[in-house]
Design an enzyme around this catalytic site. Structure first.
Site, PDB file in Angstrom:
ATOM      1  N   ASP A 108       9.094  -1.328 -48.433  1.00 40.34           N
ATOM      2  CA  ASP A 108      10.246  -2.102 -47.918  1.00 40.34           C
ATOM      3  C   ASP A 108      11.021  -2.717 -49.079  1.00 40.34           C
ATOM      4  OD1 ASP A 108       9.541  -1.468 -45.326  1.00 40.34           O
ATOM      5  OD2 ASP A 108       8.378  -3.302 -45.026  1.00 40.34           O
ATOM      6  N   ASP A 144      14.153   5.018 -51.848  1.00 43.22           N
ATOM      7  CA  ASP A 144      15.542   5.460 -51.691  1.00 43.22           C
ATOM      8  C   ASP A 144      16.498   4.352 -52.125  1.00 43.22           C
ATOM      9  OD1 ASP A 144      14.131   4.503 -49.112  1.00 43.22           O
ATOM     10  OD2 ASP A 144      16.202   3.814 -48.939  1.00 43.22           O
ATOM     11  N   THR A 181       7.308  12.439 -46.884  1.00 40.71           N
ATOM     12  CA  THR A 181       6.977  11.363 -45.943  1.00 40.71           C
ATOM     13  C   THR A 181       8.059  11.372 -44.855  1.00 40.71           C
ATOM     14  OG1 THR A 181       8.340   9.592 -46.904  1.00 40.71           O
ATOM     15  CG2 THR A 181       6.188   9.993 -47.922  1.00 40.71           C
ATOM     16  N   PHE A 183      10.114   8.952 -44.022  1.00 41.07           N
ATOM     17  CA  PHE A 183      11.368   8.370 -44.526  1.00 41.07           C
ATOM     18  C   PHE A 183      12.066   9.325 -45.486  1.00 41.07           C
ATOM     19  CE2 PHE A 183      12.274   3.937 -43.291  1.00 41.07           C
ATOM     20  CZ  PHE A 183      11.282   3.803 -42.324  1.00 41.07           C
ATOM     21  N   GLU A 184      11.306  10.004 -46.317  1.00 47.17           N
ATOM     22  CA  GLU A 184      11.926  10.944 -47.256  1.00 47.17           C
ATOM     23  C   GLU A 184      12.692  12.021 -46.500  1.00 47.17           C
ATOM     24  OE1 GLU A 184       9.679  12.920 -50.665  1.00 47.17           O
ATOM     25  OE2 GLU A 184      10.216  14.603 -49.409  1.00 47.17           O
TER      26      GLU A 184
HETATM   27  C1  LIG Z   1      10.005   2.007 -45.088  1.00 49.92           C
HETATM   28  S1  LIG Z   1       8.448   2.315 -44.347  1.00 49.92           S
HETATM   29  C2  LIG Z   1       7.884   3.805 -45.172  1.00 49.92           C
HETATM   30  C3  LIG Z   1       6.802   4.515 -44.397  1.00 49.92           C
HETATM   31  C4  LIG Z   1       6.260   5.797 -45.077  1.00 49.92           C
HETATM   32  N1  LIG Z   1       5.652   5.498 -46.360  1.00 49.92           N
HETATM   33  C5  LIG Z   1       7.348   6.812 -45.251  1.00 49.92           C
HETATM   34  O1  LIG Z   1       7.797   7.044 -46.391  1.00 49.92           O
HETATM   35  O2  LIG Z   1       7.768   7.401 -44.244  1.00 49.92           O
HETATM   36  C6  LIG Z   1       7.460   1.074 -45.154  1.00 49.92           C
HETATM   37  C7  LIG Z   1       6.141   0.878 -44.431  1.00 49.92           C
HETATM   38  O3  LIG Z   1       5.324   0.009 -45.203  1.00 49.92           O
HETATM   39  C8  LIG Z   1       4.684  -0.920 -44.333  1.00 49.92           C
HETATM   40  N2  LIG Z   1       4.359  -2.091 -45.153  1.00 49.92           N
HETATM   41  C9  LIG Z   1       5.241  -2.875 -45.799  1.00 49.92           C
HETATM   42  N3  LIG Z   1       4.596  -3.845 -46.476  1.00 49.92           N
HETATM   43  C10 LIG Z   1       3.265  -3.666 -46.244  1.00 49.92           C
HETATM   44  C11 LIG Z   1       2.089  -4.359 -46.637  1.00 49.92           C
HETATM   45  N4  LIG Z   1       2.141  -5.444 -47.438  1.00 49.92           N
HETATM   46  N5  LIG Z   1       0.904  -3.894 -46.209  1.00 49.92           N
HETATM   47  C12 LIG Z   1       0.830  -2.806 -45.412  1.00 49.92           C
HETATM   48  N6  LIG Z   1       1.915  -2.113 -44.999  1.00 49.92           N
HETATM   49  C13 LIG Z   1       3.115  -2.540 -45.396  1.00 49.92           C
HETATM   50  C14 LIG Z   1       5.714  -1.162 -43.244  1.00 49.92           C
HETATM   51  O4  LIG Z   1       5.136  -1.654 -42.057  1.00 49.92           O
HETATM   52  C15 LIG Z   1       6.310   0.240 -43.069  1.00 49.92           C
HETATM   53  O5  LIG Z   1       5.609   1.002 -42.117  1.00 49.92           O
END
Ligand SMILES: C[S@@+](CC[C@H](N)C(=O)[O-])C[C@H]1O[C@@H](n2cnc3c(N)ncnc32)[C@H](O)[C@@H]1O
Length: 204
Positions: A108, A144, A181, A183-184
Site C-alpha cells: 500500500d 506501481d 500478481t 495488481f500487476e
Molecule cells: C495493493 S494490495 C497488493 C496485493 C498483491 N500483492 C498484489 O500485487 O496483487 C496490498 C495488500 O497488502 C495488504 N497489507 C498491507 N499492509 C499489510 C500489513 N502490514 N500486513 C499484512 N498485509 C498488509 C493489504 O491488505 C492488501 O491486500
C-alpha cells in the site's frame, strides 16, 4: 490435501517467536509473501515449487479467506496463511536467518504525506526483513507508485546489509520482470508503469 483450518494459522502469542518448522510439519526452503491479496502469485509459485514452503501474510480478512479457499481448492499442501500485521510479525516474531525469499508486491503506497508513516518500508522494517533472510537470501519488491518506489530505494540503500541484484531471476519465479500478481495484471492492462527492485542479504 489440507483443510481450511490447516491452511489458516494463528499468529503467535505476544512475546513468542513463531516456530516455522512446526507450522509446516517439515523443514524446507521457505518463501514469505507480505500482502498476498487474493493469492495469485503465491498459489502459482507454490504449485510450481512443491519442494518449498510458502507463507503468506495478509491483514485484510476478505482477501486472506479468499486466498485460503483457493489453496484448499487447488490441493496445495505447501502453503500456510496468517491474518496479521506483517510489519509486527517480521520485526518481533519471526526467527532470524529463516527465509530464502521475501516477496513484497504492490505494498500500500499511502500517497498522502501525513500517511507516509504508515508505509511498510521504514528503516526498522528493512532491518528486520534483512534479519529474517538467510545469508544470500532475496528481498523482491514491486510497486506501481513512482514516489513510493523512490522512497523504498532510499530506505533499502541506507541499510548496509543489502545489495541490489537483478530483478529477473528464474529461481524466484520472476521471468522477464513479470511477477504476475493480481495488481500487476490489472495495472499492466491499464498501461501503468511497474517499478521493481531486488536485494540480496550480505554479511556486514
Ligand atoms: C495493493 S494490495 C497488493 C496485493 C498483491 N500483492 C498484489 O500485487 O496483487 C496490498 C495488500 O497488502 C495488504 N497489507 C498491507 N499492509 C499489510 C500489513 N502490514 N500486513 C499484512 N498485509 C498488509 C493489504 O491488505 C492488501 O491486500
Amino acid at each position: 490435501m489440507l483443510t481450511l483450518e490447516e491452511v489458516i494459522v494463528s499468529p503467535p502469542a505476544a512475546g513468542e517467536v513463531l516456530d516455522l518448522t512446526a507450522l509446516f510439519g517439515c523443514a524446507a526452503p521457505l518463501e514469505i509473501e507480505i500482502g498476498t491479496g487474493k493469492g495469485t502469485f503465491l498459489l502459482n509459485r507454490a504449485k510450481a515449487m512443491p519442494e518449498r514452503n510458502f507463507f503468506g501474510l495478509e491483514w485484510a480478512n476478505q482477501y486472506y479467506l479468499y486466498a485460503a479457499a483457493r489453496v484448499v481448492r487447488w490441493g496445495l499442501s505447501n502453503i500456510r496463511l496468517m491474518r496479521t500485521d506483517a510489519r509486527h510479525l517480521v520485526i518481533h516474531q519471526l526467527p532470524p536467518e529463516s527465509v530464502r525469499i521475501l516477496h513484497i508486491y504492490h505494498p500500500d503506497p499511502w500517497p498522502k504525506k501525513r500517511h507516509h508513516k504508515r508505509r511498510l518500508f521504514q528503516p526498522e522494517f528493512v532491518a528486520a526483513a534483512a534479519r529474517i533472510l538467510l545469508p544470500g537470501g532475496r528481498l523482491a519488491i514491486q510497486t506501481d507508485h513512482a514516489e513510493y518506489f523512490s522512497w523504498i530505494r532510499r530506505v533499502v540503500a541506507e541499510y548496509q546489509g543489502l545489495v541490489e541484484i537483478p530483478f529477473d531471476c528464474p529461481e524466484s519465479g520472476v521471468i522477464a520482470g513479470r511477477v504476475a500478481t493480481n495488481f500487476e495484471v490489472k495495472y499492466l492492462r491499464e498501461g501503468r508503469p511497474i517499478y521493481q527492485i531486488a536485494l540480496m542479504k550480505i554479511g556486514v
